[in-house]
Structure formats: structure tokens, C-alpha cells
Scaffold this active site. Structure first.
Site, PDB file in Angstrom:
ATOM      1  N   LYS A 196      21.168 -31.814  40.832  1.00 25.45           N
ATOM      2  CA  LYS A 196      21.086 -32.192  39.417  1.00 25.45           C
ATOM      3  C   LYS A 196      21.386 -33.673  39.279  1.00 25.45           C
ATOM      4  O   LYS A 196      22.275 -34.203  39.940  1.00 25.45           O
ATOM      5  CB  LYS A 196      22.090 -31.342  38.629  1.00 25.45           C
ATOM      6  CG  LYS A 196      22.193 -31.650  37.153  1.00 25.45           C
ATOM      7  CD  LYS A 196      23.200 -30.690  36.493  1.00 25.45           C
ATOM      8  CE  LYS A 196      23.501 -31.078  35.058  1.00 25.45           C
ATOM      9  NZ  LYS A 196      24.486 -30.166  34.426  1.00 25.45           N
ATOM     10  N   ASP A 212      27.700 -25.581  37.750  1.00 21.03           N
ATOM     11  CA  ASP A 212      27.255 -26.965  37.885  1.00 21.03           C
ATOM     12  C   ASP A 212      28.470 -27.800  38.284  1.00 21.03           C
ATOM     13  O   ASP A 212      29.344 -28.069  37.457  1.00 21.03           O
ATOM     14  CB  ASP A 212      26.691 -27.481  36.565  1.00 21.03           C
ATOM     15  CG  ASP A 212      25.354 -26.855  36.182  1.00 21.03           C
ATOM     16  OD1 ASP A 212      25.104 -25.704  36.602  1.00 21.03           O
ATOM     17  OD2 ASP A 212      24.584 -27.502  35.449  1.00 21.03           O
ATOM     18  N   LYS A 217      17.334 -30.267  38.808  1.00 23.92           N
ATOM     19  CA  LYS A 217      17.650 -30.241  37.378  1.00 23.92           C
ATOM     20  C   LYS A 217      17.927 -31.654  36.876  1.00 23.92           C
ATOM     21  O   LYS A 217      18.998 -32.197  37.125  1.00 23.92           O
ATOM     22  CB  LYS A 217      18.853 -29.337  37.101  1.00 23.92           C
ATOM     23  CG  LYS A 217      19.272 -29.306  35.628  1.00 23.92           C
ATOM     24  CD  LYS A 217      20.470 -28.391  35.408  1.00 23.92           C
ATOM     25  CE  LYS A 217      21.002 -28.496  33.985  1.00 23.92           C
ATOM     26  NZ  LYS A 217      22.176 -27.602  33.753  1.00 23.92           N
TER      27      LYS A 217
END
Length: 313
Positions: free
Chosen positions: A213, A150, A249
Site C-alpha cells: 500500500k 493495514d 493499494k
């Protein structure tokens, strides 16, 4: 997961700017109304039980604190493997997300479980570090066994209009990921407008993100319904253009079962049922899992357990 079709690297900052600013503008009033309308949808008991189990399987159980220890990571891994020790039918979480120096601990604790290990890299959460340091952090996490990275974009560069720098960093981190999937964190709370959320989503997708995300969880607002809706629109439009699938996400602020189910309804209605899968939709959370487990127990037994019935993360 079907990998995104990475677009050819832009020839110049101007070319990238022309593409991003040529995207249709976001109707902020319309997005707010649609998100509010979707939030009123209700689902029946049987469907709710299935939605809760699906949401559990989508959780990236996360600990990203300066006081994290190997013991805390092992405890979190045990919870991800077996969220409800009293009920073996409760599904496992999707992944455990930790800082890169704790990846090896998480990998060892989760070996053979099917639960993935994700790691924040690239100078999380601020992203203020030289590219060389970000790449070294990424390579270490992957070498230690992380299956997902991430990364956080350089919001300063994005807001200054230096889109090429952001694009080049994402591409470089994607290459450093090797076999690991890349989730690109936009930090939507710092992007100011939904037009910027759309542009950042497309920028990340074209540069090779496997997921986009919302947030680090360290900035408010984080995963608002409006930002999630705009990001879901972007991945659907990308699929329509290229046939490639990119995940989404949301992270930060999703704490209750009601919040999770509202997100699943939005996924189905905006992106489509293909995204109702942990391979394409995740929820970054620490406290959400407990509420999902409490609601699951209530549906199964008719008794609502207290908030301290499950371990507190």
C-alpha cells in the site's frame, strides 16, 4: 486471493541489503513519461460504466480520525453496504477501514453484507512503537473480527538501512494476523526516491505482504502515478518469478472518478488484467466514492447530481 510466496528469512542485514540494492534502478524519467502517457487513455461510455462499478467495488471506505465515533463507523458501514440508497444496482464497497478499537463496531454493522473490515494497526500512522505494542494491536483487531490488517513500516529503520528490522517486523505482524490478510503501508511520500519505493515494495513482498500500500493518507505526496506504477511493476515481476500474486493499494489523493479510472488503466497495462479485481487492487479513500456515484448517476440518467446529493463523509 492467492497468497504471496514468503521468501526465507534473510540471514543478515547485509544479505538483505545486497538483494535490495541489487535490484535494477528505476528510470524516473521513463516512469514519469509512461505514467503521463497512460493518463491520456480514454474509454468509451459502456466501458466507463463498468470501470466505475469496478472502482466502487475496490474502495476501502476509510475513516481514520481522532474524532471517530461508533456512530460515524455505523454510518460509514451503511454507506459501504448500500452506496446509493436510491439505486440497489450500485455495488457495495470492498471494505471499511477503521482504527482497531472500532473494529467490533464495524464488524457488527457489516455482518452478512460481504463487505470486509480492515484495521490499521502497528501504531498507525507513524509506526513509532515497540514491536510488542504493534503485535498486541494487531491481535486485538483480528480477535474482534478484522479480515485485513493495514500495517505501516518503520520508515526510520528503512531509511537508515536497517532493512532486517523492517523485514522482521513485517514477518512478526504477518504471523500475528493469523487468517487475516496483511497490507503493508510503505508511506512512499517519505521514501524520497522511486528506487526506495521499489526496494520497500520488494522488502514487503518477500516478508509476506498480501498487499503493498502506498500511504497512510497522512503524508503528502501520497499515491502518485509514478509510485503506483513502480509498485505494480514489482508485483508483476514477483508473479513472473514465483507465480504468486500480491495486491496493490494506492491511498491518499485519489478523489475523482478520473483519478480512479486512470489507476485502473495503469493496473491493466502495467501489472495485467489479473489485478483488475478487488482481491488484488484496492483504493483507500473517503471522498472518492461520492464522485464515483455522481458519475454513475450521470451515465444512467443524463443528469449530473449536485455534490450534496450523496452523504458527505
Amino acid at each position: 486471493m492467492q497468497q504471496t510466496a514468503t521468501a526465507e528469512a534473510p540471514a543478515s542485514n547485509r544479505a538483505l541489503r545486497d538483494f535490495l540494492h541489487g535490484l535494477p534502478g528505476v528510470d524516473e524519467v521513463g516512469v514519469a513519461k509512461r505514467a503521463a502517457a497512460l493518463a491520456t487513455r480514454s474509454i468509451k461510455t459502456t466501458a466507463k460504466a463498468a470501470a466505475i462499478d469496478l472502482a466502487i467495488r475496490m474502495v476501502d471506505l476509510t475513516t481514520l480520525e481522532g474524532a471517530d465515533t461508533p456512530g460515524k463507523v455505523r454510518a460509514l458501514a451503511a454507506k459501504a453496504r448500500r452506496p446509493d440508497p436510491a439505486d440497489p444496482t450500485a455495488p457495495p464497497a470492498a471494505a471499511v477501514c477503521v482504527y482497531s478499537d472500532l473494529v467490533a463496531v464495524a464488524v457488527q454493522a457489516l455482518r452478512g453484507s460481504g463487505v470486509g473490515v480492515a484495521s490499521v494497526a502497528t501504531a498507525f500512522p507513524a509506526g513509532r512503537a515497540p514491536l510488542e505494542a504493534k503485535l498486541a494491536d494487531t491481535r486485538r483487531a483480528v480477535a474482534d473480527g478484522a479480515a485485513e490488517i493495514d500495517m505501516v513500516i518503520d520508515r526510520g529503520a528503512f531509511l537508515a538501512g536497517d532493512y532486517l528490522k523492517v523485514d522482521e517486523e513485517i514477518r512478526a505482524v504477518k504471523e500475528a494476523c493469523g487468517p487475516a490478510h496483511l497490507k503493508v503501508i510503505l508511506e512512499t511520500g517519505e521514501l524520497a526516491t522511486l528506487d526506495n519505493v521499489r526496494r520497500a515494495s520488494w522488502l514487503a513482498i518477500r516478508a509476506g505482504a498480501d498487499f503493498i500500500k502506498t500511504s497512510t493518507g497522512k503524508v503528502s505526496p501520497a499515491a502518485t502515478p509514478q509510485t503506483v506504477l513502480v509498485m505494480l511493476q514489482a508485483v508483476r515481476e514477483h508473479r513472473d518469478r514465483t507465480g504468486a500474486l500480491v495486491g496493490v493499494k494506492p491511498a491518499g489523493g485519489i478523489r475523482t472518478t478520473k483519478d480512479a479510472i486512470r489507476n485502473l488503466v495503469m493496473v491493466n497495462e502495467v501489472a495485467g488484467p489479473e489485478w483488475l479485481d478487488p482481491a488484488l487492487f484496492r483504493i483507500g479513500a473517503s471522498s472518492l466514492l461520492n464522485d464515483l456515484l455522481m458519475q454513475r448517476t450521470r451515465l444512467g440518467t443524463g443528469t449530473y447530481p449536485g455534490p450534496d446529493y450523496f452523504t458527505i463523509d
